[in-house]
Design a protein around this motif. Structure first.
Motif, PDB file in Angstrom:
ATOM      1  N   ASN A   1      -7.087   2.378  -7.400  1.00 51.14           N
ATOM      2  CA  ASN A   1      -7.422   3.037  -6.144  1.00 51.14           C
ATOM      3  C   ASN A   1      -6.525   4.249  -5.880  1.00 51.14           C
ATOM      4  O   ASN A   1      -6.949   5.236  -5.286  1.00 51.14           O
ATOM      5  N   CYS A   2      -5.273   4.151  -6.326  1.00 50.90           N
ATOM      6  CA  CYS A   2      -4.333   5.281  -6.214  1.00 50.90           C
ATOM      7  C   CYS A   2      -4.583   6.309  -7.307  1.00 50.90           C
ATOM      8  O   CYS A   2      -3.775   7.226  -7.482  1.00 50.90           O
ATOM      9  N   ARG A   3      -5.640   6.123  -8.106  1.00 52.66           N
ATOM     10  CA  ARG A   3      -5.971   7.014  -9.220  1.00 52.66           C
ATOM     11  C   ARG A   3      -4.963   6.903 -10.364  1.00 52.66           C
ATOM     12  O   ARG A   3      -4.805   7.824 -11.167  1.00 52.66           O
TER      13      ARG A   3
ATOM     14  N   ASN B   1       1.043   3.921  -3.095  1.00 46.95           N
ATOM     15  CA  ASN B   1       0.530   5.261  -2.818  1.00 46.95           C
ATOM     16  C   ASN B   1       1.618   6.331  -2.873  1.00 46.95           C
ATOM     17  O   ASN B   1       1.335   7.478  -3.200  1.00 46.95           O
TER      18      ASN B   1
ATOM     19  N   GLU C   1       3.994  15.469  -4.472  1.00 48.65           N
ATOM     20  CA  GLU C   1       3.291  16.190  -3.411  1.00 48.65           C
ATOM     21  C   GLU C   1       2.808  15.194  -2.350  1.00 48.65           C
ATOM     22  O   GLU C   1       2.686  13.995  -2.617  1.00 48.65           O
ATOM     23  N   SER C   2       2.513  15.732  -1.185  1.00 48.28           N
ATOM     24  CA  SER C   2       2.157  14.841  -0.076  1.00 48.28           C
ATOM     25  C   SER C   2       0.838  14.120  -0.365  1.00 48.28           C
ATOM     26  O   SER C   2      -0.011  14.611  -1.098  1.00 48.28           O
ATOM     27  N   ILE C   3       0.692  12.937   0.205  1.00 50.47           N
ATOM     28  CA  ILE C   3      -0.536  12.154  -0.004  1.00 50.47           C
ATOM     29  C   ILE C   3      -1.369  12.226   1.273  1.00 50.47           C
ATOM     30  O   ILE C   3      -0.846  12.532   2.351  1.00 50.47           O
ATOM     31  N   PRO C   4      -2.690  11.969   1.170  1.00 49.59           N
ATOM     32  CA  PRO C   4      -3.559  12.170   2.332  1.00 49.59           C
ATOM     33  C   PRO C   4      -3.188  11.326   3.554  1.00 49.59           C
ATOM     34  O   PRO C   4      -3.283  11.775   4.683  1.00 49.59           O
ATOM     35  N   THR C   5      -2.779  10.089   3.343  1.00 48.09           N
ATOM     36  CA  THR C   5      -2.512   9.229   4.490  1.00 48.09           C
ATOM     37  C   THR C   5      -1.125   9.471   5.051  1.00 48.09           C
ATOM     38  O   THR C   5      -0.201   9.836   4.334  1.00 48.09           O
ATOM     39  N   PHE C   6      -0.988   9.301   6.333  1.00 49.32           N
ATOM     40  CA  PHE C   6       0.281   9.483   7.022  1.00 49.32           C
ATOM     41  C   PHE C   6       0.969   8.127   7.175  1.00 49.32           C
ATOM     42  O   PHE C   6       2.166   7.987   6.942  1.00 49.32           O
ATOM     43  N   TYR C   7       0.181   7.113   7.536  1.00 48.83           N
ATOM     44  CA  TYR C   7       0.754   5.801   7.858  1.00 48.83           C
ATOM     45  C   TYR C   7       1.365   5.124   6.622  1.00 48.83           C
ATOM     46  O   TYR C   7       2.318   4.377   6.729  1.00 48.83           O
ATOM     47  N   SER C   8       0.785   5.405   5.453  1.00 44.03           N
ATOM     48  CA  SER C   8       1.274   4.774   4.220  1.00 44.03           C
ATOM     49  C   SER C   8       2.114   5.725   3.379  1.00 44.03           C
ATOM     50  O   SER C   8       2.395   5.436   2.225  1.00 44.03           O
TER      51      SER C   8
ATOM     52  N   ASP D   1       0.832  -1.202   0.000  1.00 39.55           N
ATOM     53  CA  ASP D   1       0.000   0.000   0.000  1.00 39.55           C
ATOM     54  C   ASP D   1       0.870   1.257   0.000  1.00 39.55           C
ATOM     55  O   ASP D   1       0.635   2.192  -0.777  1.00 39.55           O
TER      56      ASP D   1
END
Lengths: 398, 398
Positions: B113-115, B86, B231-238, B82
């Protein structure tokens, strides 16, 4: 005299271990370590596993007083925060962020990262707790918010927000309440259902005193609805709809769970319930009170502005003027075998020292070892101190 | 006669444990369980921890033959997949997805899912391996792809794709190669750097035979660049940029690591290196060959079309006509104390049975217990079988 006793060598501590007295991860009780060393089963295939995990989640529900679903996730506490925010907040959603410290303000960044719009209600300083009145005002001014985030115990500052009162006000809103109670769940009474908390977030390594690696969260029916209704999010690991659809709906797991961590966590849960919740809460209160007094007796100033603001799970004192916290911490670690924590960031970095009187750590033996090491280390640094004063004040206030 | 021996009761197995012989999680060696039961240290504060973790990641690098950075993440193997996808794939990126089975095709869903836009190169059946020629063609036809995904060992079908040959072709492209070698790393020779793999993904519970809970991945310099530049992605953990910026740059952790899982994982890594990589690879080869022969001797048909397609870490046979796999599995589990796996989905569900001859499981003792339980269970179901034939064939081919 106590100061003439030769301290153990670093080798001694390397072999025999030191005392962790930071606010999580805490020391892990022997019973929990033993549970962890059992041979594993296969969580994907063992036909008895789903029931065992469900039972475990219901026992966690007893501790945080909820009949809601409790998800247990394979990852650190941060996974629970990340997953909750990413799964609930849609792009452009207005989110009320209640912030009294580093973690509270951190939520604003995470909301932005989820493409949401944080509306921040903050305290003036990190040494304060949130004002219920201000929360009420913000709710009135922003009727379109879809979620509210709140950190119950601000671990870096050692404060505890008035959860019950804030939640009462928030119940008037339809917004999903997301409460980070990672450092307070199990250590103080949180009536998740009665308070109306939609998502209560926790982790294994704080009051539960299991090794880090497990995160958990309760989900109200409304939270589950919101999660299921929204379109899928890019990440799989932090997508709670993956869990609502596979675990909550079918009691099957989306991927392999951390079985050894679960063994440990389950044992911790059993220990908390065996002790009795009220007994545990009282134990935390007593230790907290005694540590505050002991710290003050050795000349330390409490970081939170009022005693009422102090979380029963962590005690933050100001670092005395002229003391370099990093050096103090290293001395305590290397010479006296005790680990305490500082904090970070522009407000707290180098300014506070923290004792983690949570879970397994909330006992007089560990507290006194930590206090004695702190007292002696401060004296080693030339701080005016009467050795033993902490001990006396501790017992007088325990 | 062997069939007259009374089998142990379910209670016996509940108390004494069963043999896991599914393709991961595998049995965990006693040394690893013992390492896991050590008191924890605090990974956020212990000054020695970063070096220890770095050393651990370099030892993993020895096993997968890379000088690249190896990230060790607190979560299941799925976290590594993941996070890699991502963090690398930007919206609208074209990604070449090489798919020979469930996991390979699963990457296409994750890319969507990652567009991103998956371009799938697939085998005709799940019993085959990828054609190097077809990969070459696809690369020529799609010069704008930014990433390539490949599953080395297709665990659900028990096949092993020709990694070296495919990677050689892929090296002509600038795309980031993401290889899921979760079930093959450590069990067969993967020369990450020589093959030019940008991201090699692995997990603790397969060949490493540690409990599930740790994922890892190597990152080439180019992969790190791509991760840092987007650019940064919405999730932090992944979000791997969280790790490149805190761990790779400053050797500090973004959040608390799963220290007990790391103890176990480190011990597993030491065991693999103590045995010697070549010895381990040879052991897997021998067991695989012997199990194929043993299964065939009891009348089972190999699922992969050719012996050359079989992964040395997992052996998939077709479920004989007339046998309900779920019932067979439960009989083996309850009556003979051995857990084997089936598979899922429209192609494989109910049609294959799988033995997990990986890591700690790749030894004659465990293999023979599993084969004997399988043989006897098939006979119990009325399958024509000569008890002991598997055993004889096993030793003849070992």
């Amino acid at each position: 005299m106590i100061q003439d006793i030769e301290t153990p060598s670093e080798e001694f501590f390397n072999i025999h271990g030191r005392l962790l007295y930071a606010p999580g991860p805490t020391m892990v009780p022997p019973r929990v370590l033993q549970a962890m060393s059992k041979q594993i089963i296969n969580p994907d295939l063992d036909p008895d596993f789903p029931n065992w995990l469900l039972e475990t989640s219901r026992l966690v529900g007893k501790i945080i007083k909820t009949k809601n679903e409790v998800l247990i996730l394979p990852g650190e506490g941060m996974l629970a925060l990340d997953a909750a925010l990413n799964s609930v907040i849609k792009p452009n959603d207005e989110v009320l962020v209640l912030a009294s410290g580093i973690f509270g303000h951190g939520f604003a960044d995470m909301v932005k990262n989820c493409r949401g719009k944080p509306i921040v209600v903050a305290t003036d300083g990190y040494d304060e707790v949130l004002s219920v009145e201000k929360v009420k005002e913000a709710l009135d001014n922003h009727p379109n918010i879809t979620a509210i985030t709140l950190v119950h115990c601000e671990t870096p500052s050692g404060t505890l927000n008035p959860l019950k009162e804030i939640c009462k006000v928030c119940q008037k809103s339809d917004a999903i309440t997301i409460v980070d109670a990672v450092s307070s769940n199990g250590g103080t009474d949180i009536l998740t259902d009665e308070f109306g908390i939609d998502i209560n977030l926790g982790a294994s390594q704080k009051v539960f005193s299991a090794p880090p690696g497990i995160a958990f969260m309760s989900l109200s029916e409304r939270a589950i609805e919101v999660i299921n209704e929204r379109e899928s999010i890019p990440t799989f690991y932090s997508d709670l709809s993956v869990w609502t659809k596979s675990w909550i709906k079918n009691r099957s797991l989306p991927f392999t769970h951390s079985i050894s961590d679960l063994y440990a966590f389950r044992e911790s849960v059993e220990i908390i319930l065996e002790e009795g919740l009220e007994n545990g809460f009282r134990r935390h209160k007593r230790i907290s009170k005694a540590i505050i007094a002991a710290g003050q007796a050795m000349g330390l100033e409490l970081y939170p502005k009022k005693n009422d603001y102090v979380s029963p799970t962590v005690t933050a004192f100001k670092v005395p003027t002229g003391i370099d916290f990093e050096k103090l911490m290293l001395l305590m670690w290397k010479k006296y075998g005790v680990l305490i924590a500082g904090a970070w960031g522009p407000v707290l970095g180098g300014r506070v020292l923290r004792l983690g009187n949570m879970g397994f750590g909330a006992n007089p033996q560990f507290a006194l070892i930590a206090l004695a090491a702190l007292e002696k280390s401060l004296k080693d640094f030339g701080f005016q101190i009467k050795l033993g004063a902490a001990n006396e004040a501790f017992w007088e206030n325990y």
